[in-house]
Design a protein around this motif. Sequence first.
Motif, mmCIF file in Angstrom:
data_model
loop_
_atom_site.group_PDB
_atom_site.id
_atom_site.type_symbol
_atom_site.label_atom_id
_atom_site.label_comp_id
_atom_site.label_asym_id
_atom_site.label_seq_id
_atom_site.Cartn_x
_atom_site.Cartn_y
_atom_site.Cartn_z
ATOM 1 N N ARG A 139 0.865 -1.185 0.000
ATOM 2 C CA ARG A 139 0.000 0.000 0.000
ATOM 3 C C ARG A 139 0.896 1.229 0.000
ATOM 4 N N VAL A 140 0.593 2.175 -0.894
ATOM 5 C CA VAL A 140 1.401 3.383 -1.037
ATOM 6 C C VAL A 140 0.563 4.589 -0.615
ATOM 7 N N LEU A 141 1.009 5.249 0.449
ATOM 8 C CA LEU A 141 0.362 6.448 0.947
ATOM 9 C C LEU A 141 1.277 7.633 0.683
ATOM 10 N N VAL A 142 0.701 8.740 0.266
ATOM 11 C CA VAL A 142 1.477 9.951 -0.004
ATOM 12 C C VAL A 142 1.083 11.021 1.000
ATOM 13 N N MET A 143 2.096 11.653 1.590
ATOM 14 C CA MET A 143 1.897 12.761 2.530
ATOM 15 C C MET A 143 2.612 13.976 1.965
ATOM 16 N N THR A 144 1.859 15.023 1.657
ATOM 17 C CA THR A 144 2.447 16.193 1.010
ATOM 18 C C THR A 144 1.557 17.408 1.222
ATOM 19 N N THR A 145 2.109 18.591 1.045
ATOM 20 C CA THR A 145 1.263 19.779 1.037
ATOM 21 C C THR A 145 0.412 19.767 -0.242
ATOM 22 N N HIS A 146 -0.740 20.412 -0.184
ATOM 23 C CA HIS A 146 -1.656 20.366 -1.322
ATOM 24 C C HIS A 146 -1.128 21.149 -2.513
ATOM 25 N N THR A 147 -0.375 22.202 -2.216
ATOM 26 C CA THR A 147 0.210 23.030 -3.274
ATOM 27 C C THR A 147 1.676 23.308 -2.946
ATOM 28 N N THR A 148 2.402 23.787 -3.934
ATOM 29 C CA THR A 148 3.781 24.216 -3.706
ATOM 30 C C THR A 148 3.784 25.533 -2.938
ATOM 31 N N LYS A 149 4.971 25.985 -2.542
ATOM 32 C CA LYS A 149 5.071 27.233 -1.791
ATOM 33 C C LYS A 149 4.555 28.425 -2.582
ATOM 34 N N ASP A 150 4.646 28.334 -3.932
ATOM 35 C CA ASP A 150 4.132 29.431 -4.744
ATOM 36 C C ASP A 150 2.723 29.170 -5.265
ATOM 37 N N GLY A 151 2.042 28.171 -4.679
ATOM 38 C CA GLY A 151 0.626 27.974 -4.955
ATOM 39 C C GLY A 151 0.275 27.057 -6.110
ATOM 40 N N ARG A 152 1.256 26.380 -6.710
ATOM 41 C CA ARG A 152 0.948 25.471 -7.821
ATOM 42 C C ARG A 152 0.409 24.146 -7.296
ATOM 43 N N ARG A 171 -3.695 6.396 -1.524
ATOM 44 C CA ARG A 171 -4.344 7.490 -0.793
ATOM 45 C C ARG A 171 -3.360 8.637 -0.633
ATOM 46 N N VAL A 172 -3.898 9.866 -0.638
ATOM 47 C CA VAL A 172 -3.086 11.077 -0.483
ATOM 48 C C VAL A 172 -3.582 11.863 0.723
ATOM 49 N N TYR A 173 -2.633 12.285 1.552
ATOM 50 C CA TYR A 173 -2.937 13.097 2.733
ATOM 51 C C TYR A 173 -2.254 14.445 2.531
ATOM 52 N N THR A 174 -3.032 15.502 2.495
ATOM 53 C CA THR A 174 -2.455 16.834 2.349
ATOM 54 C C THR A 174 -2.842 17.690 3.546
ATOM 55 N N ASP A 175 -2.382 18.930 3.546
ATOM 56 C CA ASP A 175 -2.743 19.845 4.619
ATOM 57 C C ASP A 175 -4.158 20.387 4.466
ATOM 58 N N LEU A 176 -4.856 19.957 3.409
ATOM 59 C CA LEU A 176 -6.231 20.399 3.191
ATOM 60 C C LEU A 176 -7.241 19.266 3.099
ATOM 61 N N ALA A 177 -6.784 18.041 2.806
ATOM 62 C CA ALA A 177 -7.748 16.979 2.530
ATOM 63 C C ALA A 177 -7.110 15.598 2.597
ATOM 64 N N VAL A 178 -7.979 14.587 2.668
ATOM 65 C CA VAL A 178 -7.592 13.183 2.479
ATOM 66 C C VAL A 178 -8.336 12.697 1.249
ATOM 67 N N LEU A 179 -7.591 12.164 0.280
ATOM 68 C CA LEU A 179 -8.185 11.771 -0.993
ATOM 69 C C LEU A 179 -7.781 10.340 -1.345
ATOM 70 N N ASP A 180 -8.732 9.549 -1.799
ATOM 71 C CA ASP A 180 -8.445 8.225 -2.339
ATOM 72 C C ASP A 180 -8.251 8.328 -3.844
ATOM 73 N N VAL A 181 -7.350 7.515 -4.370
ATOM 74 C CA VAL A 181 -7.184 7.414 -5.817
ATOM 75 C C VAL A 181 -8.045 6.247 -6.285
ATOM 76 N N THR A 182 -9.007 6.527 -7.138
ATOM 77 C CA THR A 182 -9.952 5.523 -7.620
ATOM 78 C C THR A 182 -9.840 5.414 -9.143
ATOM 79 N N PRO A 183 -10.477 4.410 -9.742
ATOM 80 C CA PRO A 183 -10.476 4.329 -11.205
ATOM 81 C C PRO A 183 -11.075 5.561 -11.874
#
Length: 221
Positions: A139-152, A171-183
């Motif tokens: 299982r691969v989980l990603v933890m990252t900010t939702h955008t770059t420092k300049d907002g991208r 699954r992705v965990y950001t500073d704004l949301a938790v999102l599943d990757v689905t088909p």
Amino acid sequence: MRLTARQMAARVAQDIPDGSYVNLGIGLPTLVADVVPPDREVVYHSENGILGMGPAPAPGTGDPELINAGKQLVTLLPGGAYFHHTDAFVMMRGGHIDITVLGAFQVSARGDLANWATDDPTVPPAVGGAMDLAVGARRVLVMTTHTTKDGRPKLVTSCTYPLTAAGVVDRVYTDLAVLDVTPDGFLVQELVAGTTPAELQARTDAPLRFADELAVLGEEP
């Protein structure tokens, strides 16, 4: 409102079952080990050759030859072992790691992961063991900010950076949301308090779908 790095790590830790063999990537993911509930046993693996890795030592007490893949001083828990890095990669490639938590420069709606090179010439590429973990962990989980420092946006329809692996992120965990990757692309399961679905979509390159019962991301552990 955005989650702190510690809050993000605590949310990831909630999804790591007792008894898991886990590899934590360099950077933000290393914080997860600090906030896993104390009654939950997690065996940490490091690709430079450690199984049963413990927390950082007290200042001035570390062994300079006992480090993790990020060159940080660590300890060894009872029953732990260190060994040649080739054996560590055999564990990764052989499907023996239950979960890996990795950072990311970009994640696509198909679950493609880009986390080793960008278009910034001042930042040297760094593959490390991420390619092996991305395809070898169960299982691969990603933890990252939702955008770059300049907002991208980091969550994109298609990655523009070189891929680490294709179609691997669960699954992705950001500073704004938790999102599943689905088909069908990203499905938002949890959204930080004070942010609307429209605001999250504006900060995301890829189209988003939202769970019928959207949970609120939350409190400091």
